[in-house]
Enzyme design. Structure first.
Site, PDB file in Angstrom:
ATOM      1  N   CYS A   1      14.075   2.221  42.879  1.00 10.05           N
ATOM      2  CA  CYS A   1      13.284   1.197  42.182  1.00 10.05           C
ATOM      3  C   CYS A   1      14.149   0.200  41.438  1.00 10.05           C
ATOM      4  O   CYS A   1      13.729  -0.942  41.218  1.00 10.05           O
ATOM      5  CB  CYS A   1      12.283   1.858  41.231  1.00 10.05           C
ATOM      6  SG  CYS A   1      13.040   2.887  39.963  1.00 10.05           S
TER       7      CYS A   1
ATOM      8  N   GLU B   1       5.929   3.580  35.406  1.00 12.86           N
ATOM      9  CA  GLU B   1       7.283   3.189  35.828  1.00 12.86           C
ATOM     10  C   GLU B   1       7.158   2.604  37.226  1.00 12.86           C
ATOM     11  O   GLU B   1       7.016   3.340  38.202  1.00 12.86           O
ATOM     12  CB  GLU B   1       8.218   4.402  35.792  1.00 12.86           C
ATOM     13  CG  GLU B   1       8.366   5.034  34.417  1.00 12.86           C
ATOM     14  CD  GLU B   1       8.954   4.089  33.382  1.00 12.86           C
ATOM     15  OE1 GLU B   1       9.573   3.069  33.775  1.00 12.86           O
ATOM     16  OE2 GLU B   1       8.797   4.346  32.177  1.00 12.86           O
TER      17      GLU B   1
END
Length: 458
Positions: A246, A212
């Site tokens: 993110c 990720e």
């Protein structure tokens, strides 16, 4: 936190798994219930640790770290029996008399390396999937958030047998030593650069990975957008955790006709959220470290500051800042910002935006503000990105019913809800063949074999 050598911790977890201690679904469910109770019991210490490490308010800490994890574990407890159940599949004409099924099985011993920006959520959310799928797990939290890492270590130590789940704290060297061990799956959340290193280490043993990562996530504000609402939702997505997210909007492309209005409404939203002086707001987070603060400070002279631009190195706080007059050649547009600085670019034709996005690495998230359904469908069908929202930001990440993950340089694999269970499972194919009869034409030497095969596979 364990004091044993890493290879011994791994060996103990391997023995625990091979003894079948994690396989029964009732045991998995009970482990999830115990974890849920432990999180609820430690809510206040967790939020206090997040405030110490990142300056997060109680409201932000609960919404983005504790609450979302409780939602994940609640769903896993409710559905883990169904997720773990073998699934029957249809029988092909060529396989008459047989029965096929898909059997989810745990990978075995797993490693979860979590980042500093959401240090509780991004450690526990994948752990829920690992436990539900029947794995053991070693958690390696970030050394940049020591209070939260210590809190995680205590929570796990008080909740699990270390042969099942344990925490190993440390820096980059610890991660290197751990990734050298023969784990059955590695789950990593962090930067693209470190993700490549993790994948290289995993490749030596062909270890499957979930990565990720991140990248520059665009936000497009079209001419027909509700600008006040868009600005409020962009401000929420960008300046939650001081931009250290993110999936935060990394830059905005706004139609030239709405540019001035959007800048005005963004500034208004910042004042509404954090007051006239965000550096002293109890609702605004700090930058995680001196090094990250100094990196972000170098972007401040890129383009022009529309508003914001103030900072305090002592408290590592940097106000919400909008930059204008930026170009793709500037440093602020060359790398993921991961902070409270938001560049704004303009466009006249959407083709300009589309070209700018597709010429660069595929983003982890994309946000589009429009009421034009045709444009919406064009973006969804023609531009590749991990996930995103129409007329909102961040919220696709917060639902366990949508898979979360990147594509290309923004990541490999997906998780959340059932997708977390799948991320930590191997789906084993099993065919049970009948013994009541046997088709002779399948074997070499049988009469009319070729003709019958041609009919069956028509």
């Amino acid at each position: 936190m364990t004091t044993l050598p890493f290879h011994e911790v791994f060996a103990q977890q391997q023995a625990y798994f091979r003894a079948g201690r994690t396989l029964h679904v009732n045991e998995r469910r009970q482990a999830l219930i115990t974890l849920q109770a432990a999180i609820r019991r430690m809510e206040q210490p967790i939020m206090q640790a997040l405030q110490q490490d990142l300056g997060k308010s109680q409201g932000e800490a609960y919404m983005t770290e504790v609450g979302v994890v409780l939602d994940e574990v609640r769903m896993a407890i409710k559905h883990v029996r169904r997720w773990a159940k073998p699934r029957k599949v249809r029988t092909a004409l060529t396989h008459v008399g047989s029965r096929g099924m898909i059997v989810p099985e745990p990978y075995g011993c797993t490693l979860i390396i979590s980042p500093w920006n959401y240090p509780f959520q991004l450690a526990i959310a994948p752990l829920i999937g690992a436990i539900a799928a029947g794995n053991t797990a070693i958690l390696k939290p970030s050394e940049l958030t020591p209070h939260t890492s210590a809190c995680l270590a205590k929570l796990i130590r008080d909740t699990f047998d270390p042969q099942h789940v344990t925490v190993i704290e440390g820096g980059a060297e610890t991660s290197q030593q751990l990734t050298a061990l023969p784990f059955d799956h590695i789950f990593f959340t962090g930067s693209v650069a470190i993700g490549k290193i993790i994948m290289q280490a995993a490749a030596k043993r062909l270890t499957p990975v979930t990565l990720e990562l991140g990248g520059k996530s665009p936000c497009v504000v079209h001419a027909d957008a509700d600008i006040r609402l868009a600005a409020k939702r962009i401000a929420f997505g960008k300046w939650t955790n001081a931009g250290q997210t993110c999936v935060a909007p990394d830059y905005i492309y706004v139609h030239r006709s709405r540019y001035d209005e959007l800048i005005h409404e963004l500034e208004r939203a910042v004042q509404q959220f954090f007051g006239e002086d965000p550096l002293n707001s109890g609702e605004y987070a700090s930058i995680v470290s001196k090094r990250h603060f100094e990196r972000l400070a170098t972007f401040m002279d890129n383009g022009a500051i529309a508003f914001g631009g103030s900072s305090d190195a002592t408290t590592r706080r940097m106000s919400p800042t909008v930059l204008t007059d930026v170009t793709w050649e500037m440093p602020v547009m060359q790398e993921e910002i991961f902070g409270p600085i938001l560049p704004v670019l303009t466009y006249d034709s959407f083709e300009e935006v589309e070209r700018a996005i597709i010429e660069r690495p595929k983003p982890l998230a994309l946000y589009l503000f429009t009421n034009d359904r045709q444009l919406e469908q064009h973006v969804i069908s023609r531009i590749s990105f991990g996930g995103g929202c129409i007329n909102d930001t961040l919220m696709h990440f917060a639902t366990p019913y949508l898979p979360f993950g990147g594509v290309g340089e923004s990541g490999i694999g997906r998780y959340h809800g059932h997708f977390s269970f799948q991320a930590f499972s191997h789906e084993k194919s099993v065919l049970r063949q009948t013994t009541w009869f046997d088709f002779s034409f399948r074997y070499p030497g049988s009469k009319h074999r070729f003709q019958l095969m041609r009919k069956l596979f028509k």
